[in-house]
Design a protein around this motif. Structure first.
Motif, PDB file in Angstrom:
ATOM      1  N   VAL A 110      62.201 -13.312  18.211  1.00  0.00           N
ATOM      2  CA  VAL A 110      62.461 -14.374  17.244  1.00  0.00           C
ATOM      3  C   VAL A 110      61.716 -15.655  17.643  1.00  0.00           C
ATOM      4  CG1 VAL A 110      64.705 -13.482  16.549  1.00  0.00           C
ATOM      5  CG2 VAL A 110      64.560 -15.107  18.460  1.00  0.00           C
ATOM      6  N   THR A 113      62.381 -20.135  19.680  1.00  0.00           N
ATOM      7  CA  THR A 113      63.340 -19.753  20.700  1.00  0.00           C
ATOM      8  C   THR A 113      62.833 -20.271  22.032  1.00  0.00           C
ATOM      9  OG1 THR A 113      64.638 -17.901  21.564  1.00  0.00           O
ATOM     10  CG2 THR A 113      62.292 -17.513  21.265  1.00  0.00           C
ATOM     11  N   LEU A 133      62.356 -17.567  12.289  1.00  0.00           N
ATOM     12  CA  LEU A 133      63.649 -18.089  11.848  1.00  0.00           C
ATOM     13  C   LEU A 133      63.378 -19.356  11.059  1.00  0.00           C
ATOM     14  CD1 LEU A 133      65.631 -17.752  15.213  1.00  0.00           C
ATOM     15  CD2 LEU A 133      65.309 -16.020  13.430  1.00  0.00           C
ATOM     16  N   TYR A 139      68.215 -20.170   9.791  1.00  0.00           N
ATOM     17  CA  TYR A 139      67.686 -19.834  11.123  1.00  0.00           C
ATOM     18  C   TYR A 139      68.262 -18.513  11.646  1.00  0.00           C
ATOM     19  CZ  TYR A 139      65.585 -24.491  11.406  1.00  0.00           C
ATOM     20  OH  TYR A 139      64.834 -25.619  11.169  1.00  0.00           O
ATOM     21  N   LEU A 159      66.364 -11.390  21.061  1.00  0.00           N
ATOM     22  CA  LEU A 159      67.114 -12.370  20.290  1.00  0.00           C
ATOM     23  C   LEU A 159      67.599 -13.504  21.192  1.00  0.00           C
ATOM     24  CD1 LEU A 159      69.459  -9.861  18.388  1.00  0.00           C
ATOM     25  CD2 LEU A 159      67.229 -10.711  17.623  1.00  0.00           C
ATOM     26  N   ASN A 160      68.069 -14.554  20.571  1.00  0.00           N
ATOM     27  CA  ASN A 160      68.667 -15.700  21.265  1.00  0.00           C
ATOM     28  C   ASN A 160      69.858 -16.121  20.394  1.00  0.00           C
ATOM     29  OD1 ASN A 160      67.449 -19.055  22.108  1.00  0.00           O
ATOM     30  ND2 ASN A 160      69.131 -17.892  22.939  1.00  0.00           N
ATOM     31  N   ASN A 161      71.069 -15.894  20.898  1.00  0.00           N
ATOM     32  CA  ASN A 161      72.253 -16.117  20.059  1.00  0.00           C
ATOM     33  C   ASN A 161      73.405 -16.675  20.888  1.00  0.00           C
ATOM     34  OD1 ASN A 161      73.664 -15.882  17.537  1.00  0.00           O
ATOM     35  ND2 ASN A 161      74.736 -14.100  18.340  1.00  0.00           N
ATOM     36  N   ASP A 163      71.126 -19.688  18.933  1.00  0.00           N
ATOM     37  CA  ASP A 163      69.696 -19.946  19.077  1.00  0.00           C
ATOM     38  C   ASP A 163      69.420 -21.324  19.665  1.00  0.00           C
ATOM     39  OD1 ASP A 163      66.836 -19.365  18.516  1.00  0.00           O
ATOM     40  OD2 ASP A 163      67.044 -21.042  17.120  1.00  0.00           O
ATOM     41  N   ASN A 164      68.488 -21.360  20.579  1.00  0.00           N
ATOM     42  CA  ASN A 164      67.892 -22.594  21.090  1.00  0.00           C
ATOM     43  C   ASN A 164      66.477 -22.640  20.525  1.00  0.00           C
ATOM     44  OD1 ASN A 164      66.787 -24.696  22.625  1.00  0.00           O
ATOM     45  ND2 ASN A 164      66.684 -23.498  24.509  1.00  0.00           N
ATOM     46  N   SER A 166      67.779 -24.234  17.376  1.00  0.00           N
ATOM     47  CA  SER A 166      68.366 -24.565  16.071  1.00  0.00           C
ATOM     48  C   SER A 166      69.885 -24.651  16.081  1.00  0.00           C
ATOM     49  CB  SER A 166      67.930 -23.531  15.027  1.00  0.00           C
ATOM     50  OG  SER A 166      68.559 -22.280  15.274  1.00  0.00           O
ATOM     51  N   SER A 168      71.749 -22.043  15.467  1.00  0.00           N
ATOM     52  CA  SER A 168      72.273 -21.021  14.554  1.00  0.00           C
ATOM     53  C   SER A 168      73.077 -19.989  15.353  1.00  0.00           C
ATOM     54  CB  SER A 168      71.140 -20.325  13.808  1.00  0.00           C
ATOM     55  OG  SER A 168      70.343 -19.567  14.706  1.00  0.00           O
ATOM     56  N   CYS A 191      69.384  -9.903  24.350  1.00  0.00           N
ATOM     57  CA  CYS A 191      69.893 -11.111  23.713  1.00  0.00           C
ATOM     58  C   CYS A 191      70.218 -12.153  24.782  1.00  0.00           C
ATOM     59  CB  CYS A 191      71.129 -10.803  22.876  1.00  0.00           C
ATOM     60  SG  CYS A 191      71.584 -12.141  21.751  1.00  0.00           S
TER      61      CYS A 191
END
Length: 373
Positions: A110, A113, A133, A139, A159-161, A163-164, A166, A168, A191
């Motif tokens: 993504v 990120t 995103l 995002y 992934l980044n969750n 998110d850095n 945004s 999101s 992730c």
């Protein structure tokens, strides 16, 4: 191995130590050791005695047993042999990526990120496909676009969750759609969950490993638990083949983490609900301060974060973000991170999880600066 300059970290290196108002900070207001012991009602004398009498040899190779057990409680179904400690989340990401990715692999990542997640696979020689995103999609990863990017050569989806930069947050249903795509090509999902648990509601925020056996979670004590100085993170996964290879790779760059670092982390994670209550209160209060400020700014727009400690602020001035942030810093001492460090222009990353007075004063200075443009 050639690596791109790490944009966000280099920017912080150049500006952070002399900032008057550090609005680039991404950790929730850091705790001192004394703060931690008081907050968790830990016997200071007993802990200090343990600290002073602990021999400074190598620690448990894969992590202190009590610490590993406490880490498992951050997930729904995890055993202590399915987690290993690392030197921060940055070490966790690096180790996971270099363990999995080989030259010629396809990796979907993504963007925007944390740059590490893109640049390390590129440096290894993988074909990196970027999954954009966008604010129009909150995002969140577009599932149709993700489906079009994967193939039978796809080794890994990254992934980044939350998110850095945004802020999101992918809900369980969205994560499940991504898992379905990964399963269709038998790909792993890594992730970066370093901001997980810093939500605006008290609902449980699922990890990728709660949903997918080939999921890999990385996290640390830094953001959520206000202990970045420990430089302590971890990797967790249910996939035995990955974990066995990971342990072998880890021998080359870690050996073990520091015994004192893990001792302090044990105290924090044994009392995680106390710290989470404190830190969620900080991010929720400060996000409201930031939201109220944004509402008064004619040149600023955003998608309000759902989680984490960072937000992306879009501006309509005809000036590149690096120039904007450099001029802002020189005029006011306010540190923001240019969107350019995340390949997003006319945007600024702001952190909002430190002391509210510093946030408000920094925002006031930012307002005054924008009036000069």
């Amino acid at each position: 191995m050639k690596l791109k300059t790490f944009g966000v970290e280099q920017w912080m290196n150049d500006y952070e130590t002399t900032a008057t108002y550090n609005l680039g900070e991404t950790c929730v207001s850091p705790l001192s050791l004394q703060d931690l012991l008081a907050l968790t009602h830990t016997d200071e004398a007993a802990f200090t005695n343990k600290l002073l009498t602990t021999r400074l040899t190598y620690g448990d190779i894969v992590g202190a047993p009590d610490l590993l057990e406490n880490i498992t409680h951050l997930y729904q179904h995890l055993s202590s042999n399915q987690v290993v400690t690392t030197h921060g989340a940055i070490g966790a990401n690096s180790l996971a990526l270099t363990t999995l990715v080989e030259p010629g692999d396809e990796v979907v990542v993504v963007t925007p990120t944390y740059q590490q997640l893109q640049s390390i696979p590129e440096s290894i020689g993988a074909t990196v496909k970027l999954l954009a995103l966008t604010p129009e999609n909150d995002y969140l990863p577009d599932i149709d676009q993700l489906t079009s990017l994967v193939s039978d050569k796809t080794k890994l989806i990254v992934l980044n969750n939350p998110d850095n930069p945004s802020g999101s947050l992918m809900p369980r249903e969205h994560l499940q759609h991504i898992v379905n795509v990964a399963q269709s090509v038998d790909a792993y999902i890594l992730c970066d969950e370093v901001y997980r648990h810093l939500t605006q509601t008290d609902d449980y925020s699922p990890s990728i490993i709660d949903l997918y056996d080939k999921g890999i979670s990385t996290s640390s004590m830094s953001k959520v638990f206000s202990l970045a100085g420990l430089r302590l993170g971890w990797i967790a996964s249910h996939d035995d083949a990955f974990m066995n290879t990971l342990f072998s790779h880890r021998d080359y760059n870690t050996i073990s983490c520091g015994v004192i670092n893990e001792m302090i982390a044990e105290v924090a994670l044994a009392n995680k609900e106390i710290i989470l209550k404190r830190n969620r209160a900080i991010v929720r209060h400060n996000l409201q301060l930031l939201s109220d400020w944004v509402d008064q700014q004619p040149h600023i727009s955003w998608l309000k974060p759902q989680a984490g400690t960072t937000a992306l602020l879009q501006y309509d001035f005809d000036i590149p973000s690096e120039t904007f942030c450099d001029q802002l810093f020189k005029a006011t001492g306010v540190l923001l991170v240019p969107g350019a460090e995340f390949d997003v222009e006319h945007a600024l990353r702001i952190g909002y999880a430190f002391e509210d007075a510093e946030l408000q004063n920094g925002l006031n200075q930012l307002s005054a600066f924008m009036q000069t443009l």
